[in-house]
Design an enzyme around this catalytic site. Sequence first.
Site, mmCIF file in Angstrom:
data_model
loop_
_atom_site.group_PDB
_atom_site.id
_atom_site.type_symbol
_atom_site.label_atom_id
_atom_site.label_comp_id
_atom_site.label_asym_id
_atom_site.label_seq_id
_atom_site.Cartn_x
_atom_site.Cartn_y
_atom_site.Cartn_z
ATOM 1 N N LYS A 38 -39.368 2.573 19.988
ATOM 2 C CA LYS A 38 -38.694 2.078 18.781
ATOM 3 C C LYS A 38 -38.136 3.266 18.003
ATOM 4 O O LYS A 38 -38.866 4.198 17.670
ATOM 5 C CB LYS A 38 -39.653 1.295 17.884
ATOM 6 N N ASP A 68 -34.373 -0.086 15.389
ATOM 7 C CA ASP A 68 -34.890 -0.794 14.213
ATOM 8 C C ASP A 68 -34.130 -0.348 12.964
ATOM 9 O O ASP A 68 -34.608 0.492 12.211
ATOM 10 C CB ASP A 68 -36.393 -0.462 14.116
ATOM 11 N N LYS A 77 -32.500 -2.765 10.820
ATOM 12 C CA LYS A 77 -32.606 -3.850 9.825
ATOM 13 C C LYS A 77 -31.320 -4.056 9.036
ATOM 14 O O LYS A 77 -31.296 -3.896 7.797
ATOM 15 C CB LYS A 77 -33.756 -3.586 8.854
ATOM 16 N N ASP A 87 -25.882 -7.133 5.313
ATOM 17 C CA ASP A 87 -24.616 -6.895 4.606
ATOM 18 C C ASP A 87 -23.785 -8.168 4.745
ATOM 19 O O ASP A 87 -24.283 -9.189 5.241
ATOM 20 C CB ASP A 87 -23.914 -5.659 5.223
ATOM 21 N N THR A 122 -43.547 -6.773 5.000
ATOM 22 C CA THR A 122 -44.971 -6.870 4.633
ATOM 23 C C THR A 122 -45.266 -6.108 3.341
ATOM 24 O O THR A 122 -46.308 -6.303 2.729
ATOM 25 C CB THR A 122 -45.878 -6.336 5.771
ATOM 26 N N ARG A 161 -48.864 5.258 15.052
ATOM 27 C CA ARG A 161 -49.846 6.330 14.953
ATOM 28 C C ARG A 161 -51.033 6.262 15.906
ATOM 29 O O ARG A 161 -51.503 7.307 16.343
ATOM 30 C CB ARG A 161 -50.306 6.460 13.496
HETATM 31 O O1 C5P Z 1 -48.115 3.846 12.862
HETATM 32 P P1 C5P Z 1 -48.103 2.342 12.877
HETATM 33 O O2 C5P Z 1 -48.726 1.756 14.137
HETATM 34 O O3 C5P Z 1 -48.654 1.735 11.613
HETATM 35 O O4 C5P Z 1 -46.529 2.004 12.952
HETATM 36 C C1 C5P Z 1 -46.055 0.693 12.905
HETATM 37 C C2 C5P Z 1 -44.558 0.689 12.989
HETATM 38 O O5 C5P Z 1 -44.100 -0.638 12.752
HETATM 39 C C3 C5P Z 1 -43.858 1.575 11.954
HETATM 40 O O6 C5P Z 1 -42.625 2.034 12.532
HETATM 41 C C4 C5P Z 1 -43.577 0.606 10.820
HETATM 42 O O7 C5P Z 1 -42.458 0.984 10.054
HETATM 43 C C5 C5P Z 1 -43.291 -0.682 11.584
HETATM 44 N N1 C5P Z 1 -43.516 -1.908 10.822
HETATM 45 C C6 C5P Z 1 -44.730 -2.224 10.238
HETATM 46 N N2 C5P Z 1 -44.871 -3.392 9.535
HETATM 47 C C7 C5P Z 1 -43.839 -4.223 9.411
HETATM 48 C C8 C5P Z 1 -42.605 -3.939 9.995
HETATM 49 C C9 C5P Z 1 -42.482 -2.748 10.705
HETATM 50 O O8 C5P Z 1 -45.688 -1.473 10.357
HETATM 51 N N3 C5P Z 1 -44.004 -5.357 8.775
#
Ligand code: C5P
Length: 232
Positions: free
Chosen positions: A32, A59, A61, A64, A119, A211
């Site tokens: 991603k 990603d 998003k 517009d 979220t 992460r």
């Molecule tokens: O590091 P982590 O596993 O928390 O990363 C989750 C990924 O998913 C990040 O790129 C974050 O921006 C994305 N994301 C999220 N929650 C959402 C939409 C996207 O954590 N509701």
Amino acid sequence: MGKDVIVACDFASAEKTFEFLDKFKGRKPFVKIGMELFYAEGPQIVKEIKKRGHKIFLDLKLHDIPNTVKKSMAVLSNLDVDITNLHAGGTIRMMEAAIEGLTREDGTRPLLIAVTQLTSTDQESMENDLLIKEPIDKVVMHYAHNAKLAGLDGVVCSPLEAGKVHEICGESFLTITPGVRFADGDVGDQKRVMTPAQAKEIGSDYIVVGRPITAATDPVAAYERCIREFVD
Ligand code: C5P
């Protein structure tokens, strides 16, 4: 495309991204690319990762007026990404325009996924800032249904919402779910999390994992653990 683990490459530069991706000698992860990396490095980063044999979820998003989204989606489609996304809040007409822009002359196109409510938006901010007074879970499902009506392929949602989305929009409507953590791992800033195995159980089609893989001492082992729990 079947179930897969998408690795969120939330790095600030191409250099850091390639240093990470170079570790993967076997299976090439679905990657991603978010706004930070795309804005820092431009479309070239997409082309280079694609050339290395990775599938890509871009990603960005989009949100517009329909005409602008349509034309921008045509550009992203030419980059040959596998999945891209937009905000369902841009209306059904905007989502339909996006599909038009994304569809290539031969009729093929990347999968198009909607973000419902972020979220980071809670009931209070939705009511006070956006003047939307309905319960947030109802709003999320309504936006998912709009995305389905517009012809999109799925939504980004919490693993906890995946079952309900499938109930309302059908089993083949894709659910892409972030907020995934190993049972013995750090939760970090994510509030509502699930393990890869639980996400599989509940019917997520793709999990987005950042992460727990990118910050692991052994990222390849962490990725393979995700694949074992979620895909195999
Ligand atoms: O590091 P982590 O596993 O928390 O990363 C989750 C990924 O998913 C990040 O790129 C974050 O921006 C994305 N994301 C999220 N929650 C959402 C939409 C996207 O954590 N509701």
